[in-house]
Design a protein around this motif. Sequence first.
Motif, short mmCIF file in Angstrom:
data_model
loop_
_atom_site.label_atom_id
_atom_site.label_comp_id
_atom_site.label_asym_id
_atom_site.label_seq_id
_atom_site.Cartn_x
_atom_site.Cartn_y
_atom_site.Cartn_z
N SER A 85 0.83 -1.21 0.00
CA SER A 85 0.00 0.00 0.00
C SER A 85 0.87 1.26 0.00
O SER A 85 0.55 2.25 -0.67
CB SER A 85 -0.93 0.02 1.22
OG SER A 85 -1.84 -1.05 1.15
N PHE A 86 1.96 1.22 0.74
CA PHE A 86 2.87 2.36 0.79
C PHE A 86 3.52 2.58 -0.57
O PHE A 86 3.61 3.72 -1.05
CB PHE A 86 3.94 2.14 1.87
CG PHE A 86 4.78 3.34 2.12
CD1 PHE A 86 4.30 4.38 2.89
CD2 PHE A 86 6.04 3.45 1.57
CE1 PHE A 86 5.07 5.52 3.12
CE2 PHE A 86 6.81 4.57 1.79
CZ PHE A 86 6.33 5.60 2.56
N GLU A 87 3.94 1.50 -1.21
CA GLU A 87 4.53 1.61 -2.54
C GLU A 87 3.52 2.17 -3.55
O GLU A 87 3.86 3.00 -4.38
CB GLU A 87 5.06 0.25 -3.01
CG GLU A 87 6.27 -0.20 -2.21
CD GLU A 87 6.64 -1.66 -2.42
OE1 GLU A 87 5.88 -2.40 -3.11
OE2 GLU A 87 7.68 -2.08 -1.88
N LYS A 88 2.28 1.72 -3.43
CA LYS A 88 1.22 2.21 -4.32
C LYS A 88 0.98 3.71 -4.08
O LYS A 88 0.80 4.47 -5.03
CB LYS A 88 -0.06 1.42 -4.10
CG LYS A 88 -1.16 1.77 -5.08
CD LYS A 88 -2.30 0.78 -4.98
CE LYS A 88 -3.40 1.19 -5.93
NZ LYS A 88 -3.50 0.35 -7.09
N MET A 89 1.00 4.14 -2.82
CA MET A 89 0.84 5.55 -2.52
C MET A 89 1.96 6.35 -3.18
O MET A 89 1.72 7.40 -3.79
CB MET A 89 0.85 5.81 -1.02
CG MET A 89 0.73 7.29 -0.67
SD MET A 89 0.94 7.68 1.08
CE MET A 89 2.66 7.30 1.34
N GLY A 90 3.19 5.88 -3.06
CA GLY A 90 4.32 6.57 -3.69
C GLY A 90 4.15 6.70 -5.19
O GLY A 90 4.42 7.76 -5.77
N GLN A 91 3.67 5.64 -5.83
CA GLN A 91 3.43 5.67 -7.27
C GLN A 91 2.33 6.68 -7.61
O GLN A 91 2.45 7.42 -8.59
CB GLN A 91 3.07 4.27 -7.78
CG GLN A 91 2.91 4.19 -9.29
CD GLN A 91 4.19 4.54 -10.03
OE1 GLN A 91 5.28 4.22 -9.61
NE2 GLN A 91 4.05 5.23 -11.14
#
Length: 142
Positions: free
Chosen positions: A128-134
């Motif tokens: 989820s954190f990686e998706k937020m960054g993207q």
Amino acid sequence: MADTIEVRLIGFEQMMANVKPEVLVGPVRRFLDRATFAMEGHIKEATPVDTGRLRASIGGGTYRGGSYPPGHGISIDARPVPEWASVGTNVEYAEELEFSVSKRPRGVGRIPYFRPGITAARPDITKSFEKMGQEIKEGLTK
């Protein structure tokens, strides 16, 4: 709340100083939703059930539609771009069951459920954190 975990974004103030809030609000809110719902689900899976009261009381997320029903351990930062959300329960014997501090509900000993649930949710939170960054990166290129 008897037992609570909070997701807090470290370094968020520096990011807010360099990025327009409208770029952050959607991705951050969605991240907090996904992270807290992942924790809620994994904690509930690990929660022992006698009457179901403890499991039913565990809650998390930002709940896009408004307030949660009474008895849920819900909290979300009220700022336009939230920096934290929490998952928890208000059931009085939750802490006893997790840590077995003094008294024991219904004669049951220590049965950790909250911390193992958080551990199980970590891969989901990372995704989820990686998706937020993207999502933030995509918002910056618009």
